[in-house]
Design a protein around this motif. Structure first.
Motif, PDB file in Angstrom:
ATOM      1  N   LEU A  71       0.818  -1.207   0.000  1.00 54.50           N
ATOM      2  CA  LEU A  71       0.000   0.000   0.000  1.00 54.50           C
ATOM      3  C   LEU A  71       0.853   1.258   0.000  1.00 54.50           C
ATOM      4  CD1 LEU A  71      -2.807  -0.987   2.528  1.00 54.50           C
ATOM      5  CD2 LEU A  71      -3.075  -0.605   0.074  1.00 54.50           C
ATOM      6  N   GLU A  72       1.971   1.229   0.717  1.00 47.41           N
ATOM      7  CA  GLU A  72       2.808   2.416   0.812  1.00 47.41           C
ATOM      8  C   GLU A  72       3.488   2.751  -0.509  1.00 47.41           C
ATOM      9  OE1 GLU A  72       6.131   4.938   1.307  1.00 47.41           O
ATOM     10  OE2 GLU A  72       6.388   2.802   0.911  1.00 47.41           O
ATOM     11  N   ALA A  73       3.621   1.757  -1.389  1.00 43.78           N
ATOM     12  CA  ALA A  73       4.445   1.936  -2.583  1.00 43.78           C
ATOM     13  C   ALA A  73       3.667   2.194  -3.861  1.00 43.78           C
ATOM     14  CB  ALA A  73       5.331   0.696  -2.787  1.00 43.78           C
ATOM     15  N   VAL A  74       2.346   2.026  -3.857  1.00 42.25           N
ATOM     16  CA  VAL A  74       1.589   2.157  -5.110  1.00 42.25           C
ATOM     17  C   VAL A  74       0.555   3.268  -4.980  1.00 42.25           C
ATOM     18  CG1 VAL A  74       1.904  -0.284  -5.685  1.00 42.25           C
ATOM     19  CG2 VAL A  74      -0.100   0.420  -4.395  1.00 42.25           C
ATOM     20  N   PRO A  75       0.101   3.830  -6.101  1.00 36.79           N
ATOM     21  CA  PRO A  75      -0.953   4.864  -6.046  1.00 36.79           C
ATOM     22  C   PRO A  75      -2.283   4.280  -5.593  1.00 36.79           C
ATOM     23  CG  PRO A  75       0.210   4.883  -8.160  1.00 36.79           C
ATOM     24  CD  PRO A  75       0.601   3.630  -7.468  1.00 36.79           C
ATOM     25  N   TRP A  76      -3.164   5.151  -5.082  1.00 35.93           N
ATOM     26  CA  TRP A  76      -4.501   4.751  -4.650  1.00 35.93           C
ATOM     27  C   TRP A  76      -5.547   5.553  -5.406  1.00 35.93           C
ATOM     28  CZ3 TRP A  76      -2.848   6.647   0.802  1.00 35.93           C
ATOM     29  CH2 TRP A  76      -1.857   5.813   1.313  1.00 35.93           C
ATOM     30  N   SER A  77      -6.715   4.967  -5.547  1.00 38.74           N
ATOM     31  CA  SER A  77      -7.873   5.730  -5.989  1.00 38.74           C
ATOM     32  C   SER A  77      -8.434   6.497  -4.790  1.00 38.74           C
ATOM     33  CB  SER A  77      -8.941   4.794  -6.560  1.00 38.74           C
ATOM     34  OG  SER A  77      -9.486   3.990  -5.521  1.00 38.74           O
ATOM     35  N   VAL A  78      -9.406   7.362  -5.048  1.00 41.43           N
ATOM     36  CA  VAL A  78     -10.011   8.133  -3.954  1.00 41.43           C
ATOM     37  C   VAL A  78     -10.676   7.198  -2.943  1.00 41.43           C
ATOM     38  CG1 VAL A  78     -11.746   9.870  -3.399  1.00 41.43           C
ATOM     39  CG2 VAL A  78     -10.335  10.155  -5.435  1.00 41.43           C
ATOM     40  N   ASP A  79     -11.386   6.165  -3.421  1.00 43.15           N
ATOM     41  CA  ASP A  79     -12.042   5.216  -2.518  1.00 43.15           C
ATOM     42  C   ASP A  79     -11.016   4.428  -1.709  1.00 43.15           C
ATOM     43  OD1 ASP A  79     -14.484   6.061  -3.416  1.00 43.15           O
ATOM     44  OD2 ASP A  79     -14.719   4.428  -4.872  1.00 43.15           O
ATOM     45  N   GLU A  80      -9.929   4.023  -2.365  1.00 39.39           N
ATOM     46  CA  GLU A  80      -8.892   3.275  -1.645  1.00 39.39           C
ATOM     47  C   GLU A  80      -8.206   4.148  -0.594  1.00 39.39           C
ATOM     48  OE1 GLU A  80      -7.868   0.360  -5.446  1.00 39.39           O
ATOM     49  OE2 GLU A  80      -6.681   2.161  -5.057  1.00 39.39           O
ATOM     50  N   GLU A  81      -8.037   5.424  -0.911  1.00 39.88           N
ATOM     51  CA  GLU A  81      -7.462   6.344   0.067  1.00 39.88           C
ATOM     52  C   GLU A  81      -8.357   6.444   1.303  1.00 39.88           C
ATOM     53  OE1 GLU A  81      -6.508  11.086   0.166  1.00 39.88           O
ATOM     54  OE2 GLU A  81      -5.808   9.947  -1.572  1.00 39.88           O
ATOM     55  N   ALA A  82      -9.664   6.470   1.095  1.00 40.58           N
ATOM     56  CA  ALA A  82     -10.593   6.523   2.229  1.00 40.58           C
ATOM     57  C   ALA A  82     -10.490   5.252   3.076  1.00 40.58           C
ATOM     58  CB  ALA A  82     -12.022   6.718   1.721  1.00 40.58           C
ATOM     59  N   ARG A  83     -10.314   4.102   2.427  1.00 37.29           N
ATOM     60  CA  ARG A  83     -10.167   2.858   3.178  1.00 37.29           C
ATOM     61  C   ARG A  83      -8.870   2.833   3.974  1.00 37.29           C
ATOM     62  NH1 ARG A  83     -11.248  -2.357  -0.406  1.00 37.29           N
ATOM     63  NH2 ARG A  83     -11.065  -3.285   1.681  1.00 37.29           N
ATOM     64  N   VAL A  84      -7.798   3.399   3.400  1.00 37.91           N
ATOM     65  CA  VAL A  84      -6.533   3.483   4.135  1.00 37.91           C
ATOM     66  C   VAL A  84      -6.697   4.344   5.380  1.00 37.91           C
ATOM     67  CG1 VAL A  84      -4.175   4.388   4.043  1.00 37.91           C
ATOM     68  CG2 VAL A  84      -5.068   3.067   2.127  1.00 37.91           C
ATOM     69  N   LEU A  85      -7.397   5.471   5.246  1.00 37.58           N
ATOM     70  CA  LEU A  85      -7.631   6.337   6.402  1.00 37.58           C
ATOM     71  C   LEU A  85      -8.448   5.619   7.476  1.00 37.58           C
ATOM     72  CD1 LEU A  85      -8.425   9.662   4.532  1.00 37.58           C
ATOM     73  CD2 LEU A  85      -6.459   9.237   6.000  1.00 37.58           C
ATOM     74  N   ASP A  86      -9.379   4.770   7.063  1.00 43.09           N
ATOM     75  CA  ASP A  86     -10.194   4.036   8.030  1.00 43.09           C
ATOM     76  C   ASP A  86      -9.367   3.007   8.797  1.00 43.09           C
ATOM     77  OD1 ASP A  86     -12.443   5.452   7.379  1.00 43.09           O
ATOM     78  OD2 ASP A  86     -13.199   3.967   5.945  1.00 43.09           O
ATOM     79  N   ILE A  87      -8.447   2.351   8.109  1.00 36.86           N
ATOM     80  CA  ILE A  87      -7.720   1.254   8.748  1.00 36.86           C
ATOM     81  C   ILE A  87      -6.449   1.711   9.450  1.00 36.86           C
ATOM     82  CG2 ILE A  87      -6.146   0.530   6.884  1.00 36.86           C
ATOM     83  CD1 ILE A  87      -7.062  -2.339   7.423  1.00 36.86           C
TER      84      ILE A  87
END
Length: 476
Positions: free
Chosen positions: A170-186
């Motif tokens: 996760l730290e090394a690849v780009p995220w979509s907006v939805d994936e960014e929200a999931r990262v913030l949640d976890i």
């Protein structure tokens, strides 16, 4: 065969569970008629069952329908890679064996209900259990969604190796907006030191990361080294030889050995290119007595540089295909001097167009291949390396864009613009402050009409959205 199945079914119904709550009846599950999922060297039965939290409005006299479950035949040795299962299977928690019970045990694991409409409620747990048996993180985690699905389960089961692999991807690849929200949640569920690099991408406070060093040489590497040398130097049919050597490298059983040999070959070619470009840029060649002699020497150096960059590109292709390009990306990101020498050459239009017309395209393709492997997650490197890769080669890209104007449009569209988009994707993986510095150097991407630089527009919108967000993971 049918007798064995009946014996296994009868045996599984008699097994006692190691967890306190009894297993729900098999008849309550839609999976009752499905075959038992079994892993290699299995010696335990594990039942996954949904654990919906009861609603406070539920009537105590009303008995809810039995929750679905899934039975698996698992290996206790593999489960011990999880600290949760290791504790559960330890002598402290295991009940004493009784003569009436089966020698095999039964475990029960509650699976939280993520969504009532989820078609595969056990999928993430089964994948984590599969990783406990195989440790094939590179083959399983191929997209941010994969890592985000596995990470909560790995945290629940205290599967540290899986947690580390998910976070690193996760730290090394780009995220979509939805994936960014999931990262913030976890992120709040992660230890502070492990979440720091993830949070540095979406909020202001940055943190540092560490690197590791490489190993020694083994005798078995000599043959592979010789094959690569033969494929690169002077074989009568170089294309066919390179294809054959590429197949051997891909099928070789020891990836570590291939990694070391390709790293050595890459470093050798890179040093040769740096030496040749350094000779071109050196002032000693500018004061040669005979200008014709100087031109002949420079022509020879540039032709040799083009040939070695071609070999370098072939090595990069092999390393990326085998997912062992991490050291190559790191070395390429550190070539500030080589990038400066290339800029000197490219500003001398008459020299490189007459003597090495293919050099800008080859260098751009090397950078693009490495950068693209970072963006899609084939090559995982630290954020410091990603930042240096863009910072070192962005000036060369800007020069190549300028010299591409009088050239045919195919070079520009297939190389420069694609490298622009790839660099912007890498910038999106960096902390907010680092991304700010590099984005300001990308304004040259907007020299075309606004409609032709939507990649730059999207990059700036992403940065402004992140910069406006309140700091995460600490005090304001």
């Amino acid at each position: 065969m049918s007798l064995r199945k009946r014996q296994r079914s009868a045996s599984s119904s008699r097994l006692a569970t190691l967890s306190s709550p009894p297993s729900p009846p098999r008849a309550a599950s839609s999976s009752a008629s499905s075959p038992l999922l079994s892993f290699p060297k299995a010696d335990l039965f594990l039942r996954l069952h949904l654990d919906p939290s009861p609603s406070p409005d539920d009537d105590d006299d009303c008995h809810p329908a039995p929750a679905p479950f899934l039975d698996l035949h698992v290996s206790s040795a593999s489960l011990n890679r999880s600290r949760y299962f290791a504790a559960l299977l330890s002598d402290r928690w295991c009940p004493p064996p009784s003569s009436s019970s089966s020698p095999a045990g039964r475990l029960s694991l509650a699976v939280p209900v993520s969504s009532p409409s989820c078609p595969r409620p056990f999928h993430a747990h089964v994948e984590v259990l599969r990783l406990l048996h195989t440790l094939d993180f590179a083959g399983t985690i191929r997209a941010p969604a994969d890592a985000l699905d596995l990470l909560p389960v790995a945290l629940q089961l205290l599967f540290d190796a899986c947690v580390e692999a998910c976070i690193r991807f996760l730290e090394a690849v780009p995220w979509s907006v939805d994936e960014e929200a999931r990262v913030l949640d976890i992120a709040p569920l992660l230890p502070a030191d492990e979440a720091a690099d993830l949070l540095a991408r979406v909020s202001l406070p940055p943190t540092a990361a560490s690197v590791a060093a490489a190993a020694a040489r083994s005798p078995s590497e000599a043959m592979l080294h010789g094959l690569i040398h033969s494929a690169i130097h002077g074989h009568p049919v170089p294309a066919a030889t390179k294809a054959f050597v590429a197949m051997l490298l891909k099928d070789y059983p020891s990836r570590d050995c291939v990694h070391k040999v390709l790293d050595e070959a890459f470093l050798s070619r890179l040093d040769t290119v740096k030496e040749l470009m350094g000779k071109y840029a050196s002032p000693d060649f500018r004061i040669a007595v005979d200008s014709d002699e100087r031109e002949a020497i420079q022509k020879l150096n540039l032709h040799s540089a083009v040939l070695n960059v071609k070999h370098l590109l072939w090595l990069i292709e092999r390393m990326v295909d085998m997912r062992v390009a991490d050291n190559a990306v790191k070395l390429w990101s550190e070539q500030v001097a080589l990038a400066a020498d290339l800029q000197k050459l490219l500003t001398d239009a008459d020299m490189w167009r007459n003597m090495a017309p293919g050099l800008p395209m080859l260098v751009t393709r090397c950078t693009l291949r490495l950068a693209n492997s970072v963006v899609i997650g084939e090559t995982l490197v630290s954020r410091q390396v990603r930042m240096k890769l863009v910072r070192s080669w962005l000036p060369v890209l800007n020069v190549c864009r300028d010299i591409a104007q009088p050239m045919h449009s195919g070079y520009k569209s297939t190389n420069c613009q694609e490298l622009e988009e790839t660099f912007l994707q890498i910038i999106s993986t960096l902390p907010v402050q680092d991304a700010q510095e590099l984005l300001q150097q990308c304004l040259g991407f907007s020299t075309r009409s606004v409609d032709d630089c939507q990649h730059l527009v999207a990059a700036f919108k992403t940065w402004f959205r992140r910069a406006a967000r309140a700091p995460q993971g600490g005090e304001d």
